[in-house]
Design a protein around this motif. Structure first.
Motif, PDB file in Angstrom:
ATOM      1  N   ALA B 529       0.831  -1.206   0.000  1.00 22.95           N
ATOM      2  CA  ALA B 529       0.000   0.000   0.000  1.00 22.95           C
ATOM      3  C   ALA B 529       0.863   1.252   0.000  1.00 22.95           C
ATOM      4  CB  ALA B 529      -0.936  -0.020   1.205  1.00 22.95           C
ATOM      5  N   VAL B 530       1.974   1.203   0.773  1.00 23.38           N
ATOM      6  CA  VAL B 530       2.870   2.364   0.817  1.00 23.38           C
ATOM      7  C   VAL B 530       3.543   2.556  -0.538  1.00 23.38           C
ATOM      8  CG1 VAL B 530       4.997   3.248   1.813  1.00 23.38           C
ATOM      9  CG2 VAL B 530       3.283   2.253   3.274  1.00 23.38           C
ATOM     10  N   VAL B 531       3.963   1.440  -1.131  1.00 23.71           N
ATOM     11  CA  VAL B 531       4.645   1.513  -2.417  1.00 23.71           C
ATOM     12  C   VAL B 531       3.727   2.125  -3.466  1.00 23.71           C
ATOM     13  CG1 VAL B 531       5.473   0.077  -4.311  1.00 23.71           C
ATOM     14  CG2 VAL B 531       6.310  -0.316  -2.016  1.00 23.71           C
ATOM     15  N   GLY B 532       2.462   1.748  -3.427  1.00 24.91           N
ATOM     16  CA  GLY B 532       1.533   2.272  -4.422  1.00 24.91           C
ATOM     17  C   GLY B 532       1.091   3.695  -4.130  1.00 24.91           C
ATOM     18  N   GLY B 533       1.395   4.179  -2.959  1.00 19.84           N
ATOM     19  CA  GLY B 533       0.872   5.493  -2.587  1.00 19.84           C
ATOM     20  C   GLY B 533      -0.370   5.250  -1.766  1.00 19.84           C
ATOM     21  N   ILE B 534      -0.288   5.505  -0.467  1.00 24.45           N
ATOM     22  CA  ILE B 534      -1.375   5.047   0.403  1.00 24.45           C
ATOM     23  C   ILE B 534      -2.648   5.838   0.120  1.00 24.45           C
ATOM     24  CG2 ILE B 534      -0.879   6.493   2.413  1.00 24.45           C
ATOM     25  CD1 ILE B 534      -1.050   3.373   3.676  1.00 24.45           C
ATOM     26  N   GLY B 535      -3.759   5.133   0.057  1.00 24.39           N
ATOM     27  CA  GLY B 535      -5.022   5.751  -0.326  1.00 24.39           C
ATOM     28  C   GLY B 535      -5.335   5.614  -1.806  1.00 24.39           C
ATOM     29  N   HIS B 536      -4.397   5.082  -2.564  1.00 26.95           N
ATOM     30  CA  HIS B 536      -4.531   4.978  -4.011  1.00 26.95           C
ATOM     31  C   HIS B 536      -4.818   3.516  -4.369  1.00 26.95           C
ATOM     32  CE1 HIS B 536      -3.354   5.258  -8.239  1.00 26.95           C
ATOM     33  NE2 HIS B 536      -3.514   6.564  -8.117  1.00 26.95           N
ATOM     34  N   ILE B 537      -6.023   3.211  -4.860  1.00 28.31           N
ATOM     35  CA  ILE B 537      -6.423   1.809  -4.990  1.00 28.31           C
ATOM     36  C   ILE B 537      -5.633   1.045  -6.060  1.00 28.31           C
ATOM     37  CG2 ILE B 537      -8.370   0.337  -5.641  1.00 28.31           C
ATOM     38  CD1 ILE B 537     -10.110   2.152  -3.945  1.00 28.31           C
ATOM     39  N   PRO B 538      -5.562   1.527  -7.316  1.00 30.58           N
ATOM     40  CA  PRO B 538      -4.753   0.767  -8.287  1.00 30.58           C
ATOM     41  C   PRO B 538      -3.285   0.722  -7.881  1.00 30.58           C
ATOM     42  CG  PRO B 538      -6.133   2.362  -9.402  1.00 30.58           C
ATOM     43  CD  PRO B 538      -6.208   2.682  -7.965  1.00 30.58           C
ATOM     44  N   GLY B 539      -2.802   1.751  -7.182  1.00 28.18           N
ATOM     45  CA  GLY B 539      -1.412   1.764  -6.733  1.00 28.18           C
ATOM     46  C   GLY B 539      -1.142   0.640  -5.759  1.00 28.18           C
ATOM     47  N   ALA B 540      -2.049   0.474  -4.779  1.00 26.23           N
ATOM     48  CA  ALA B 540      -1.882  -0.607  -3.814  1.00 26.23           C
ATOM     49  C   ALA B 540      -1.879  -1.945  -4.527  1.00 26.23           C
ATOM     50  CB  ALA B 540      -3.007  -0.557  -2.785  1.00 26.23           C
ATOM     51  N   PHE B 541      -2.719  -2.045  -5.557  1.00 26.31           N
ATOM     52  CA  PHE B 541      -2.820  -3.300  -6.303  1.00 26.31           C
ATOM     53  C   PHE B 541      -1.501  -3.620  -7.001  1.00 26.31           C
ATOM     54  CE2 PHE B 541      -4.545  -5.968  -9.705  1.00 26.31           C
ATOM     55  CZ  PHE B 541      -5.276  -6.826  -8.922  1.00 26.31           C
ATOM     56  N   LEU B 542      -0.971  -2.629  -7.712  1.00 27.05           N
ATOM     57  CA  LEU B 542       0.316  -2.845  -8.391  1.00 27.05           C
ATOM     58  C   LEU B 542       1.419  -3.097  -7.368  1.00 27.05           C
ATOM     59  CD1 LEU B 542       0.258  -0.308 -11.304  1.00 27.05           C
ATOM     60  CD2 LEU B 542       0.051  -2.792 -11.385  1.00 27.05           C
ATOM     61  N   GLY B 543       1.361  -2.385  -6.244  1.00 21.30           N
ATOM     62  CA  GLY B 543       2.353  -2.585  -5.196  1.00 21.30           C
ATOM     63  C   GLY B 543       2.371  -4.027  -4.718  1.00 21.30           C
ATOM     64  N   GLY B 544       1.203  -4.635  -4.598  1.00 24.82           N
ATOM     65  CA  GLY B 544       1.120  -6.038  -4.188  1.00 24.82           C
ATOM     66  C   GLY B 544       1.907  -6.932  -5.129  1.00 24.82           C
ATOM     67  N   PHE B 545       1.709  -6.704  -6.453  1.00 24.39           N
ATOM     68  CA  PHE B 545       2.442  -7.529  -7.422  1.00 24.39           C
ATOM     69  C   PHE B 545       3.939  -7.279  -7.325  1.00 24.39           C
ATOM     70  CE2 PHE B 545      -1.738  -7.715  -9.356  1.00 24.39           C
ATOM     71  CZ  PHE B 545      -1.809  -9.062  -9.611  1.00 24.39           C
ATOM     72  N   LEU B 546       4.290  -6.007  -7.123  1.00 23.23           N
ATOM     73  CA  LEU B 546       5.714  -5.676  -7.031  1.00 23.23           C
ATOM     74  C   LEU B 546       6.363  -6.419  -5.867  1.00 23.23           C
ATOM     75  CD1 LEU B 546       7.928  -3.697  -8.183  1.00 23.23           C
ATOM     76  CD2 LEU B 546       7.440  -2.341  -6.166  1.00 23.23           C
ATOM     77  N   ILE B 547       5.701  -6.371  -4.705  1.00 18.31           N
ATOM     78  CA  ILE B 547       6.271  -7.041  -3.522  1.00 18.31           C
ATOM     79  C   ILE B 547       6.347  -8.544  -3.762  1.00 18.31           C
ATOM     80  CG2 ILE B 547       5.946  -7.487  -1.073  1.00 18.31           C
ATOM     81  CD1 ILE B 547       6.566  -4.679  -1.447  1.00 18.31           C
ATOM     82  N   GLY B 548       5.255  -9.115  -4.278  1.00 20.32           N
ATOM     83  CA  GLY B 548       5.232 -10.561  -4.502  1.00 20.32           C
ATOM     84  C   GLY B 548       6.338 -10.998  -5.437  1.00 20.32           C
ATOM     85  N   LEU B 549       6.501 -10.280  -6.549  1.00 15.66           N
ATOM     86  CA  LEU B 549       7.545 -10.650  -7.506  1.00 15.66           C
ATOM     87  C   LEU B 549       8.925 -10.430  -6.908  1.00 15.66           C
ATOM     88  CD1 LEU B 549       6.203  -9.360 -10.904  1.00 15.66           C
ATOM     89  CD2 LEU B 549       6.799 -11.692 -10.311  1.00 15.66           C
ATOM     90  N   ALA B 550       9.105  -9.285  -6.235  1.00 15.79           N
ATOM     91  CA  ALA B 550      10.434  -8.961  -5.723  1.00 15.79           C
ATOM     92  C   ALA B 550      10.884 -10.015  -4.735  1.00 15.79           C
ATOM     93  CB  ALA B 550      10.425  -7.588  -5.062  1.00 15.79           C
ATOM     94  N   GLU B 551       9.977 -10.454  -3.850  1.00 15.62           N
ATOM     95  CA  GLU B 551      10.476 -11.369  -2.828  1.00 15.62           C
ATOM     96  C   GLU B 551      10.640 -12.790  -3.381  1.00 15.62           C
ATOM     97  OE1 GLU B 551       7.970 -11.382   0.508  1.00 15.62           O
ATOM     98  OE2 GLU B 551       6.569 -12.807  -0.338  1.00 15.62           O
ATOM     99  N   ASN B 552       9.805 -13.180  -4.330  1.00 17.12           N
ATOM    100  CA  ASN B 552       9.948 -14.538  -4.844  1.00 17.12           C
ATOM    101  C   ASN B 552      11.099 -14.673  -5.815  1.00 17.12           C
ATOM    102  OD1 ASN B 552       7.866 -16.675  -4.061  1.00 17.12           O
ATOM    103  ND2 ASN B 552       6.762 -14.748  -4.056  1.00 17.12           N
ATOM    104  N   VAL B 553      11.209 -13.709  -6.726  1.00 19.03           N
ATOM    105  CA  VAL B 553      12.315 -13.774  -7.678  1.00 19.03           C
ATOM    106  C   VAL B 553      13.612 -13.373  -6.995  1.00 19.03           C
ATOM    107  CG1 VAL B 553      13.172 -12.909  -9.862  1.00 19.03           C
ATOM    108  CG2 VAL B 553      10.752 -13.363  -9.588  1.00 19.03           C
ATOM    109  N   GLY B 554      13.542 -12.282  -6.207  1.00 17.97           N
ATOM    110  CA  GLY B 554      14.738 -11.835  -5.507  1.00 17.97           C
ATOM    111  C   GLY B 554      15.248 -12.878  -4.537  1.00 17.97           C
ATOM    112  N   GLY B 555      14.330 -13.628  -3.940  1.00 23.51           N
ATOM    113  CA  GLY B 555      14.722 -14.663  -2.991  1.00 23.51           C
ATOM    114  C   GLY B 555      15.607 -15.717  -3.617  1.00 23.51           C
ATOM    115  N   GLN B 556      15.489 -15.875  -4.931  1.00 24.73           N
ATOM    116  CA  GLN B 556      16.319 -16.871  -5.608  1.00 24.73           C
ATOM    117  C   GLN B 556      17.755 -16.402  -5.750  1.00 24.73           C
ATOM    118  OE1 GLN B 556      15.301 -19.980  -6.051  1.00 24.73           O
ATOM    119  NE2 GLN B 556      13.699 -18.982  -4.858  1.00 24.73           N
ATOM    120  N   PHE B 557      17.942 -15.085  -5.707  1.00 20.03           N
ATOM    121  CA  PHE B 557      19.296 -14.568  -5.862  1.00 20.03           C
ATOM    122  C   PHE B 557      20.035 -14.562  -4.538  1.00 20.03           C
ATOM    123  CE2 PHE B 557      17.141 -13.126  -9.546  1.00 20.03           C
ATOM    124  CZ  PHE B 557      18.093 -13.106 -10.535  1.00 20.03           C
TER     125      PHE B 557
END
Lengths: 333, 590
Positions: B529-557
């Motif tokens: 939510a913070v990444v997307g800009g708090i209070g911003h609905i599509p932002g929070a949504f994109l932020g969710g994908f960003l976090i999910g991808l970053a930790e799963n893909v980044g976790g492999q490195f």
């Protein structure tokens, strides 16, 4: 053992009672230092247990025979150095945030410290020595002249440890009390009440907030160091969010911003904690819990205490006032 | 871990396992988290494993034991000894020759004890042995051609490009480098009429360039982590750099620059940090792109679920300016409530259970708001936050009390889900390129997108949504024009909890539920939510994908055990560089 008996166990069982008094000393360090940040400065930091864990880690590295094998002062120092690094790394970016964001950021720090430690040392590190100033641990101290004071009974080690922990805990409590009454402490209070006004009076608000966080973190780290010496094991599984909430309960129950409130809170929490453990065990032994997982009972009890305190008496037992020992004595006279 | 004391290695490759305890008293099987090492076939491998065999105090007499190391099905090493009562035994160091055939190997340590001759002639363990513990780890064949150089160059370039592109970072970097670079008198003397911007750019280029050289050099030379960890070489670099600084300053000022002693501390800190960073870069693993496929997919699925939770955070924050700390636990409860009717008391099928979970969790959310938050609204800002923390812990504790600490899934035998039509539908698998996914993954993604779109439409178009925005804007003005603020807030909680419930049930279907899940998932969703800009609905949504991808893909490195740290790092970086998030407009100082 009936439930009533288990409730009274801390008072009837001498060994358990001494153990609880030691725990109280350790909790007092945590509560008193957290009160400096949360109660006095209004820095709602939830990373206190993270700093505690770093102190534990530092002591383990410095004093464990497998790692460095130094004495307790070295361990405390290493813990404080690690804590200071964490304070700088996390404090600098997050201190400009206020309230909720700061709370989440510091909570994140605490959780991550625990996560990394659990990842590396899943089962903890056993075999940390007892408190060993200058390499002389409790047994060694009892061999010396202290042995005559404490005798050689079965509780001599526990008594000696109790005295040492209380000396540390109460001197830190007194020191923090002095600090809170000093001009520095009053400035912190003014920051809590109105940052803008404090800044207008020429105070460097960010620096003062950073200092308050740092001092508070250092004593959390000290508590972690001594706790590891006491239990002789570094077990990161216990340094998590529930512990953080328990420390928070101590401060809030006693009253945010009242110095001796932290002491009262720590005392209450120590005994309530033991009682809830005893009740859990009694219930489990009698099969009263059915299919419930009773080990969560303690967590539920503390969560309820916190909610009820916030709803019924949000300012805590002392209600934001502070008592001073001197005032009490004067009245009695 | 980079900070751990390291042992000198004289083998081609070192595989280090973290400390692990095996208890002597009972038959246990414990496993190390997966560690991998890249080693050519036929290499000598040194295994550093710290295994603590914890002896029981009730052990009457010394017991003989044997420790065996197995690689796949071959016995590659053994140690025999005697365990004294109450003694903790620490073992490590095994040297093994890897087989000539490349591939993944599984390394197992087996602790055996029992009444047998501790020096057996043949390797076959007698049948009377009690097997106390297995500790296994996987060695994965991850050999790549240039494991260090790529990241070194990338990091160095990033150190130059990022500060040049974003002036905010540049200012911070310049202020960090100031004691070492910017403030020395030599600088001023040599370049008197320099303006602030030029100074910042030069400091940036200098820092980035040094980073580039340092990373490159360590990448080329540092093959062994223990070398990169050596604080002595950091000290050497620091002393050298300090000498240069002092020499330049002294020559320019024609006197010895004692007062730059602080520079030494700074240079040492910077050099040590570089050293650790270089070691960290060398520590990275470089999985092939094809191997990342499942993790990208996993990241998208997890990201969709984070997004569903983040919507609740961002809505409540937008309206009440209050972090609903308990939201992560409400999400877990949503999953448990669905699980209750599918697995615990198998009465309804999955579709009905989802509806039940949505309704019940929405009720739970409204109840929490009514009982715990509403009495405190309007007062001190700290009080609702503390209460929310308590509610979070209460929900987690209640979940543990009622459902236990076991991992719960919908796939347990005896549930209405196993063997049902919904399972048949959700487990169909598809294959597109490197992505191998089931229709469950697709359903999660599609559901999340539909719900986000519906929410966006709802908030912007419907009457209640407009009322929500009005309350978010100015609660008192909203009250003045006749908007029932309390009801609007309750509806916000209901909608947020319902979305979380959908996420919870899907989480139970795809992964598993446990009582402590809410805390960490909540923090990550809040980060989204913070990444997307708090209070911003599509932002929070994109932020969710960003976090999910970053930790799963980044976790492999890095190491997948530490992948939870990634979300936290993202949170810190965003708070530092762009506190208003990706889509926030105003500069937030909260």
């Amino acid at each position: 053992m009936s439930v009533v008996e288990s409730l009274l166990a801390p008072f009837t069982n001498q060994g358990l009672f001494l153990e609880l008094l030691i725990t109280f000393g350790l909790y007092l360090l945590m509560a008193s230092s957290l009160d400096l940040a949360v109660g006095y400065t209004g820095l709602f930091q939830l990373g206190h247990v993270g700093f505690f864990a770093l102190g534990a880690l530092g002591t383990t590295y410095a004093t464990h025979a497998d790692y460095f094998g130094g004495d307790m002062f070295l361990g405390i120092m290493l813990g404080m150095v690690l804590t200071s690094i964490a304070v700088i790394l996390v404090g600098l970016p997050t201190l400009r945030l206020t309230g909720d964001y700061f709370a989440i950021a510091t909570l994140g720090l605490g959780v991550m410290v625990q996560f990394v430690l659990t990842g590396v040392y899943a089962n903890g590190i056993f075999g940390v020595p007892t408190m060993n100033p200058f390499g002389c641990d409790l047994g060694c101290m009892l061999d010396g002249p202290l042995g005559r004071v404490f005798g050689d009974g079965p509780r001599a080690t526990t008594m000696l440890e109790l005295v040492l922990v209380w000396i540390i805990a109460f001197s830190v409590h007194a020191l923090l009390g002095r600090l809170k009454r000093s001009p520095f402490g009053r400035t912190l209070k003014s920051i809590r009440e109105d940052r803008l006004a404090a800044a207008a009076m020429g105070k460097n608000v960010q620096l003062l907030r950073f200092q308050a966080l740092w001092i508070s973190a250092l004593f959390a780290s000290l508590s972690g160091s001594i706790t590891v010496h006491h239990f002789q094991i570094m077990s990161p599984l216990g340094y998590g969010f529930p512990f953080m909430v328990i420390v928070l309960v101590m401060v809030i129950l006693g009253g945010l911003g009242s110095h001796h409130g932290a002491l009262i809170g720590a005392l209450i929490v120590t005994f309530v904690n033991q009682m809830s453990v005893s009740i859990t065990e009694a219930l489990r032994a009698s099969g009263g819990g059915g299919e419930l997982d009773l080990s969560a009972l303690r967590i539920v009890i503390f969560a309820l205490i916190l909610i009820v305190t916030m709803l019924a008496r949000p300012k805590g037992i002392l209600g934001g006032h502070d008592i001073r020992l001197r005032t009490l004595l004067r009245r009695r006279r | 871990m980079l900070l751990l004391p390291t042992a000198a290695a004289e083998a081609d490759a070192v595989l280090r396992f973290p400390s692990q305890s095996v208890y002597f008293v009972e038959e246990t099987s414990t496993s190390w988290n997966e560690r991998s090492v890249a080693a050519p076939a036929g290499a000598t491998l040194r295994v550093l494993a710290e295994v603590r065999v914890v002896g029981d105090n009730t052990l009457a007499a010394p017991e003989p034991y044997r420790i065996e190391w197995w690689m796949d099905d071959d016995l590659i090493g053994e140690i025999n000894g005697t365990l004294e009562p109450g003694i903790t035994l620490v073992l490590h160091n095994l040297t093994a020759i890897l087989p000539e055939t490349p591939g993944d190997r599984t390394l197992t340590m087996r602790l055996l004890t029992g009444p047998w001759d501790p020096t057996p002639q043949n390797n076959d363990p007698p049948q009377t042995l009690l097997r106390i513990g297995d500790v296994t780890g996987v060695m994965r064949d991850t050999t790549t051609r240039h494991p260090y150089l790529g990241p070194a160059i990338l990091t160095g370039l990033a150190a130059i490009i990022v500060p040049l592109r974003w002036p905010q970072v540049r200012g911070r970097l310049a202020s960090v480098a100031a004691p070492a670079v910017g403030q020395i008198d030599a600088w001023r003397v040599a370049w008197p009429h320099v303006d602030e911007r030029t100074r910042q750019v030069t400091a940036t280029l200098l820092c980035g360039g040094v980073l580039l050289v340092l990373f490159g050099a360590s990448a080329l030379s540092v093959r062994d982590l223990s070398l990169a960890n050596d604080p002595g070489s950091a000290l050497g670099i620091a002393v050298f750099a300090y000498a240069v600084v002092v020499a330049v300053a002294s020559i320019r000022q024609r006197r010895f620059a004692w007062r730059h002693l602080g520079v030494l501390v700074w240079t040492f800190a910077v050099a040590a940090t570089w050293q650790q960073a270089a070691a960290a870069v060398a520590f990275l693993r470089w999985p092939s792109l094809g191997a990342l496929g499942p993790f990208v997919l996993n990241g998208i699925t997890v990201g969709a679920l984070y997004a569903l939770i983040a919507l609740g955070y961002t809505m409540v924050y937008g309206i009440l300016k209050f972090i609903n700390f308990a939201h992560g636990d409400v999400f877990v409860w949503g999953g448990y409530l669905g699980w209750l009717l599918v697995v615990q008391y198998p009465v309804v099928g999955l579709p009905l259970a989802i509806i039940w979970a949505i309704v019940a969790t929405a009720g739970l959310g409204a109840l929490i708001e009514r009982v715990a938050y509403r009495p405190l609204r309007g007062g001190d800002r700290l009080a609702p936050l503390i209460t929310a923390i308590a509610v979070s812990l209460l929900l987690a504790g209640m979940a543990q009390l009622l459902f236990g600490t076991k991992n719960r899934t919908f796939r347990e035998p005896g549930s209405t889900y196993t063997g049902s039509a919904s399972e048949a539908f959700l487990t169909q698998s598809y294959n597109i390129g490197p992505f191998n996914f089931t229709s469950l993954d697709a359903t999660i993604l599609v559901t999340a997108i539909i719900l986000m779109g519906a929410l966006q439409w709802f908030v912007s178009q419907s009457k209640l949504g407009r009322a929500m925005r009005a309350v978010a804007d100015d609660p008192e003005a909203a009250l003045t024009v006749g908007i029932p603020v309390n009801r609007v807030v309750t509806w916000t909680f209901i909608i947020g909890s319902a979305l979380a419930a959908v996420g919870g049930v899907f989480w139970g279907l795809r992964f598993s539920l446990r009582p402590t899940l809410g805390l960490l998932t909540g923090i990550k969703a809040f980060t989204a939510a913070v990444v997307g800009g708090i209070g911003h609905i599509p932002g929070a949504f994109l932020g969710g994908f960003l976090i999910g991808l970053a930790e799963n893909v980044g976790g492999q490195f890095i190491d997948s055990r530490f992948q939870n740290v990634i979300a936290f790092l993202i949170l810190i970086i965003f708070l530092l560089v762009r506190p208003q998030g990706m889509f926030g407009k105003e500069v937030s100082r909260r």
